[in-house]
Structures are given as structure tokens and as C-alpha cells.
Scaffold this active site. Structure first.
Site: not given
Length: 274
Positions: A95, A224, A253
Site C-alpha cells: 500500500s 481491492d 487489500h
């Protein structure tokens, strides 16, 4: 605690376990190096040296009010790798941490790096702009900022649902995973977390990706809900010089936690076999 001190006096906490080829883990927002617990144990037992730091303003590092931007994050990571004299390292970023890895390589080069991995990562750029029509509108990130500035504890609890895909029908919800996320988030500083929203959403990593000259694995779940795959992994893979793209149907995610066995096995296979 193991820490280094950066040029501006910020203390960066890190864990450094084992011997062998180093794997350096960069975590997502607003978490800490503890988000990599599963991966660190797995690779430690496979004979690797595993290192994870808490980004400035996050976890056990200094609760900074300045320097909460990608250039500084990358410089902090460079300071850590230089302090530990890491060579032939594998950098893994999830991320926001994927943006940190990309900016680190774009800004400091790959002389200490053998490979890179971007998991559910924010590059090339999350924000919708004229040049990036597939991005998310600024309202989304303004909403995140409002949540952080308002009732941060409640907001962090709620965001775990889409983060791990627990809002999907039939999802097998782990309250332990949700609480672990919340605990990590609440350890960090609210000012740094607020500023980091701009860093992860508005930073353009296009030129960084083009500069990366080591083999790079891009791993992303196609469900995601935090970093949609179409405007991230699919574009990043086209900009990298030596990409391997691996898409995970239906995964969220937070797949490093919800599907750690699968992610770990694939990551190990790619590291060992390319």
C-alpha cells in the site's frame, strides 16, 4: 528498542532478525512494522534476514509533525539501509509502503537492492487528475482526512471492513485481525497520519517506476476496495522495466493477512526462481 536517528532528529524504530539475504518490509497507512509479523516469521524460518521499520509518525517511531511526505519517507528508508549496511536486499512494500519503496528506488537508486515487491501498492498515483482519469476523486481522501481528524478511533475500526473484504457477503471475519489493525493505527500520531493521506494519494510515482531497474513483482487483489487495481497495479506493471504482475481474483487489500499462506508461498517462489 532498536532505533536510528535521522538528520532531523526523528527516531525510526525497526526490527532486525536473522541472517542471510535481507528482506526489508515497508508497511501501509496508518500501521506499523507489526503488520508484517506473519511474513517476517515465515521468511525468518526460510533462512532470510527480515527487517521492518515503523514509518515516522507511525507505531513506535517519533510522532513527527513535519516530514510526513514521500521524499522524507524514502530518505528515512535510505538512512536505515545505510545504517544497517544492507546489500542485495529485497524491498517489499504494501500500500503506502509500496509508494515508499518506489520513491526510495527512484530517489536513491538500486545499488543496495536486488529485487522489489509492490503489494496492493499506491503507485503510480491514486488521485484522479486530468492525466489520471481512472484515479479516485479528491472527495474520497478528504473523507479519510475528516475521519482521522474527527473520531479517529471509530474511523479506524470501521475501515477494517473494506480493508480486509469483510464487508463482502459470506466473508469469514476475524475480529483478531481487525483489532490488530486498530491497535497499530492508534499507536501512531494523528498529525502524521493526517498528513500521510496527502502523501499516499497525491504523490505521482510515474517517474520513480520508470527508473526501477531491478526485477519487480506486482501483487494485487482484484477486489481491492482501498487501492483499486485498475489505476494502480495494472498501470505500474506497464511502467516498470522488469515487471512480474500477479493478480489475485477476489482478494482484498489486506490479503497479506487474510491469505498469508498464499501470498507468502508466491513471494518465496518468485524470490527463489524469478
Amino acid at each position: 528498542m532498536s532505533t536510528i536517528k535521522t538528520e532531523d532528529g526523528t527516531e525510526i524504530y525497526y526490527k532486525d532478525w536473522g541472517t542471510g539475504q535481507p528482506i526489508v518490509f515497508s508497511h501501509g497507512w496508518p500501521l506499523s512494522g507489526d503488520d508484517w509479523d506473519n511474513q517476517m516469521l515465515f521468511f525468518l524460518h526460510k533462512g532470510y534476514r527480515v527487517i521492518a521499520h515503523d514509518r515516522r509518525g507511525h507505531g513506535r517511531s517519533s510522532q513527527t509533525w513535519t516530514g510526513n511526505d514521500m521524499d522524507t519517507y524514502a530518505d528515512d528508508l535510505a538512512a536505515l539501509t545505510e545504517s544497517l549496511n544492507l546489500k542485495d536486499a529485497i524491498h517489499v512494500g504494501h500500500s503506502t509502503g509500496g509508494g515508499e519503496v518506489a520513491r526510495y528506488l527512484g530517489r536513491h537508486g538500486s545499488k543496495r537492492v536486488a529485487r522489489a515487491v509492490l503489494i496492493g501498492a499506491v503507485p503510480p498515483i491514486m488521485l484522479k487528475t486530468a492525466a489520471n482519469p481512472g484515479g479516485l476523486p479528491i472527495d474520497v481522501f478528504d473523507g479519510i482526512r475528516a475521519g482521522v481528524a474527527g473520531n479517529r478511533a471509530e474511523f479506524y475500526r470501521d475501515i477494517t471492513m473494506p480493508f480486509y473484504g469483510y464487508n463482502r457477503p459470506g466473508a469469514n471475519i476475524s475480529e483478531g485481525i481487525r483489532q490488530h489493525w486498530w491497535l497499530q493505527g492508534m499507536m501512531g500520531g494523528v498529525k502524521a497520519h493526517y498528513d500521510c493521506v496527502k502523501a499516499f494519494s497525491e504523490t505521482d510515482f510515474t517517474e520513480d517506476l520508470k527508473k526501477i531497474d531491478v526485477p519487480t513483482l506486482v501483487m494485487h487483489g482484484d477486489d481491492d476496495q482501498i487501492v483499486p487495481i485498475g489505476a494502480s497495479a495494472m498501470l505500474s506493471a506497464k511502467l516498470l522495466k522488469k515487471p512480474t504482475l500477479k493478480v489475485y481474483p477476489g482478494l482484498p487489500h489486506g490479503m497479506c493477512a487474510t491469505h498469508s499462506d498464499l501470498v507468502n508461498a508466491d513471494l518465496l517462489a518468485w524470490i527463489q526462481n524469478g
